[in-house]
Design an enzyme around this catalytic site. Structure first.
Site, mmCIF file in Angstrom:
data_model
loop_
_atom_site.group_PDB
_atom_site.id
_atom_site.type_symbol
_atom_site.label_atom_id
_atom_site.label_comp_id
_atom_site.label_asym_id
_atom_site.label_seq_id
_atom_site.Cartn_x
_atom_site.Cartn_y
_atom_site.Cartn_z
ATOM 1 N N SER A 156 14.169 96.179 -27.770
ATOM 2 C CA SER A 156 15.509 95.684 -28.068
ATOM 3 C C SER A 156 15.475 94.833 -29.333
ATOM 4 O O SER A 156 14.419 94.610 -29.929
ATOM 5 C CB SER A 156 16.036 94.852 -26.894
ATOM 6 N N LYS A 157 16.641 94.342 -29.721
ATOM 7 C CA LYS A 157 16.762 93.572 -30.961
ATOM 8 C C LYS A 157 15.888 92.324 -30.956
ATOM 9 O O LYS A 157 15.462 91.859 -32.010
ATOM 10 C CB LYS A 157 18.224 93.182 -31.186
ATOM 11 N N ARG A 158 15.635 91.777 -29.770
ATOM 12 C CA ARG A 158 14.830 90.547 -29.720
ATOM 13 C C ARG A 158 13.387 90.799 -30.141
ATOM 14 O O ARG A 158 12.639 89.857 -30.419
ATOM 15 C CB ARG A 158 14.869 89.939 -28.314
ATOM 16 N N GLY A 164 12.682 92.488 -32.882
ATOM 17 C CA GLY A 164 12.692 92.740 -34.321
ATOM 18 C C GLY A 164 13.540 93.957 -34.654
ATOM 19 O O GLY A 164 14.460 94.316 -33.914
#
Length: 566
Positions: free
Chosen positions: A300-302, A304
Site C-alpha cells: 500500500s501507499k504506506r 512508498g
C-alpha cells in the site's frame, strides 16, 4: 471451468402447478406457483476458438503495480497463444470514476508497452468498452433473468435488511438474505409497484449443493451455496451491480480466460451462477496472488511508491518495470532474471504462475532497472542521459564528445536516469578538504601526500601534465608511468594520492578517464556556470594553498583550502 456440485451443472426446470402465461413476468410466482427441481448434465464443452483475455481496471485512481502485473499476465498469455488482449474500463462507480484517471491508466499501459487489441481508442467488434456505455445491455439481460424466474423484485428497505443481518449474527449464521420477497405473491408485488416502492433485482441462489471451479493457478476451489443467499444484481436506482456487469461483459465479449487478482476469487461464485442462468459458456479462471510488502502485508501507499506513474516519474524504465513485475510470481524455471517483453511472450505460461504472494523489493527493482539501462544501445543511453543533464541545468548541451565520454565513464554507477545528476555532479566537484580531514583520508595523508602534491604541481607548472591530457588516454598513461618512476611509487601508493589530489575523493570511476574528462570540461565550456564545477586550474590553485604541516598535526587547513574557488 466451474460446476455445481451436489447438482453439477444445475439445470433449473420449471414445473407448472397453476401458471397462467400472463403472470410469467411476476417474480412472485416463481416459488409460489412453480417448483424447482435440479437435474445433472455434463458441463458444456468449451468452444474452440481464439484466446481472448481482458484487463478491466476502474478509473478511480492511479494504476497500482498489482493491476499492472495483472494486465501484463493477461497480455503475455494472449500474445503467447496468438489471442486478443482486450481493455475494458469498469467505470460504473460514477462518484469515484474520473476521465483524468482513465487517461492516466491508458498512458501507463502504453508506457509499459502493453498495447491492447480492442478497447478505448482502438475500438473492436465487441464494444462499447466502457461499462458506463453498456447500461442498456445490462438491463436487457436483467429482464431476461426476470422473465426466466432466476431473479425477482425485492422491496426490502435498508432498515429491514439491517435487521436481517442482526438476527443472523445473533444466531451465528451467515448474513444471507431471507426476506419475504423471494416468495411473495403477485398481489404483494403489484401493491408495492403501485405505491412506487423502490426495489432491487435479486438473484435466486440454489439452497443446496456447492460450486466448484478448477482455477488454472489455484487448482480446485469450492464454495457451499447455502453460505451465499440471494444477491442483488440491479440496484433500486437502476444501476447494475459489479458482479452482474462483469459477467455480462465477459460473456458478451467472448472472453475465454479471466486472469485477475485473488481478491476477486470470492466473486467467482456469484458470477458462475449468473453465467449458468444466462446460458453463457463459462470462461477459464486464473486468480493471481497479491503483491506483498516486505513485512508481508498487502502493498500500500504506506510502503512508498506503489503506482506505475510514480515509478515512471522516479526515472524507472518501462522495460525494467515489465521485467520485474513478470517475476513477481512467475519464472521460466531457470535462474535467468533478465527478460525483454519479447522474451517474456516466448517464455510465459500460466502454469508457472505461483499461488503464494510475491514480495515487492524496491532494491531489486532498482538493480534490475540498472541492468536494463546499461543494456540499451550506447547511442540511446547517451541521448537519454544527455537530455537529462541538459534539462536539469547541469550541462548547456545534450550531445557531443563530453556527453559521450561522461556517459561511458559513469554509466556503471547509474541505476536510474535520475542517478546521473548526482554522478556527474560528484565528478565535477572537488571535496578535497572534507577528504583530507576524514578518518578514511588520514592514511593517504600520512603517506607523504604533501611530497606527491609538490611533484604534481611541478608537472602542472612545466606543462607536462597538460600536454599529456591533450594527447588523450595514451598520453595520460605514459605520463603516469613516468611520474610514478620519478617518485619511486606504483600501484595503490601512486594512484591513491593522485586520485585524492586530482579528484578530491578516495573513490570513484576510473581515475585516468575522470581526469581526462575534467580537462575536457574545463576547455569545452559545456558545464553550466551555476553548477559549481571546479576546473583543473582551480584545483591546482587550491593545492597550492594547502597547509600540509597543519594537516599532518591534525590542525584545520587554511580557509583558502576550502573546496570551492570563485
Amino acid at each position: 471451468m466451474a460446476s455445481l456440485v451436489g447438482s453439477p451443472w444445475m439445470k433449473i426446470r420449471v414445473i407448472p402447478e397453476v401458471a397462467p402465461p400472463i403472470l410469467r413476468r411476476s417474480s412472485s410466482l416463481f416459488r409460489r406457483s412453480f417448483s424447482v427441481s435440479c437435474s445433472i448434465e455434463a458441463p458444456p464443452k468449451k468452444l474452440e476458438g481464439e484466446v481472448r483475455v481482458r484487463f478491466a481496471p476502474s478509473p478511480t485512481g492511479n494504476l497500482h503495480v498489482g493491476g499492472a502485473r495483472t494486465a501484463l499476465f493477461n497480455y503475455l498469455f494472449a500474445r503467447s497463444k496468438g489471442g486478443k488482449f482486450v481493455l475494458r474500463i469498469e467505470d460504473t462507480d460514477l462518484e469515484r470514476s474520473t476521465k483524468q484517471s482513465e487517461e492516466a491508466l491508458l498512458q501507463d499501459l502504453s508506457w509499459l508497452g502493453l498495447h491492447w487489441d480492442e478497447g478505448p481508442g482502438v475500438g473492436g467488434d465487441y464494444g462499447p468498452y466502457r461499462q458506463s456505455e453498456r447500461n442498456s445491455l445490462y438491463k436487457q439481460h436483467a429482464e431476461k433473468l426476470l422473465e426466466s424466474g432466476h431473479v425477482y423484485q425485492c422491496f426490502c428497505s435498508n432498515e429491514e435488511l439491517e435487521k436481517m443481518k442482526e438476527i443472523a449474527k445473533l444466531k451465528q449464521l451467515p448474513p444471507v438474505y431471507t426476506g419475504k420477497w423471494a416468495s411473495a405473491t403477485a398481489e404483494e408485488v403489484q401493491e408495492e409497484l403501485e405505491r412506487g416502492t423502490p426495489y432491487t433485482y435479486r438473484f435466486r441462489v440454489p439452497k443446496e449443493g456447492s460450486l466448484k471451479i478448477d482455477d488454472l493457478i489455484r487448482g480446485e476451489v469450492r464454495w457451499n451455496l447455502d453460505t451465499l443467499g440471494d444477491f442483488v444484481i440491479m440496484r433500486s436506482n437502476g444501476q447494475p451491480v459489479y458482479n452482474f456487469c462483469v459477467t455480462v461483459d465477459d460473456a458478451t465479449m467472448a472472453i475465454s480466460h479471466v486472469i485477475r487478482a485473488e481478491e476477486h476469487l470470492p466473486n467467482t461464485l456469484r458470477q458462475a451462477l449468473l453465467y449458468k442462468a444466462l446460458g453463457f459458456a463459462m470462461p477459464s479462471f486464473a486468480h493471481v496472488s497479491l503483491i506483498l510488502a516486505p513485512d508481508r502485508s498487502k502493498l500500500s501507499k504506506r510502503h512508498g511508491a506503489t503506482s506505475v506513474g510514480q515509478f515512471k516519474e522516479m526515472g524507472f524504465l518501462p522495460q525494467a518495470m515489465v521485467n520485474y513485475l513478470a517475476l513477481l510470481g512467475w519464472g521460466d524455471g531457470t535462474e535467468n532474471e533478465f527478460f525483454t517483453l519479447k522474451h517474456l511472450v516466448e517464455k510465459f505460461s500460466i502454469d508457472r504462475v505461483n499461488k503464494g504472494g510475491a514480495i515487492f523489493d524496491s532494491t531489486k527493482l532498482r538493480w534490475m532497472n540498472g541492468q536494463h539501462l546499461r543494456s540499451l544501445p550506447s547511442e540511446e543511453l547517451t541521448k537519454l542521459i544527455g537530455e537529462r543533464w541538459k534539462n536539469t541545468g547541469i550541462l548547456t548541451q545534450s550531445d557531443g564528445p563530453f556527453v559521450e565520454e561522461a556517459v561511458a565513464l559513469l554509466k556503471d554507477g547509474i541505476d536510474l536516469i535520475t542517478d546521473s545528476d548526482k554522478a556527474l555532479s560528484n565528478l565535477l566537484s572537488y571535496p578535497l578538504w572534507a577528504t583530507l580531514t576524514s578518518p578514511e583520508g588520514k592514511p593517504v595523508l600520512e603517506d607523504k601526500l604533501s611530497e606527491v602534491s609538490s611533484s604534481l604541481l611541478a608537472a602542472y607548472d612545466n606543462g607536462e601534465l597538460l600536454q599529456a591530457l591533450e594527447e588523450g588516454p595514451a598520453g595520460w598513461q605514459k605520463w603516469v608511468k613516468s611520474f610514478g618512476k620519478s617518485l619511486k611509487r606504483k600501484g595503490k601508493s601512486l594512484f591513491m594520492p593522485l586520485r585524492v589530489l586530482l579528484t578530491g575523493k578516495l573513490h570513484g570511476p576510473d581515475m585516468g578517464a575522470s581526469v581526462l574528462l575534467l580537462h575536457r570540461a574545463g576547455t569545452c565550456g559545456v558545464v553550466a556556470p551555476q553548477v559549481g564545477f571546479v576546473t583543473l586550474e582551480d584545483r591546482f590553485k587550491i593545492l597550492r594553498e594547502v597547509e600540509w604541516e597543519a594537516l599532518n598535526k591534525d590542525q584545520p587547513p587554511l580557509e583558502s583550502a576550502a573546496p570551492a574557488v570563485n
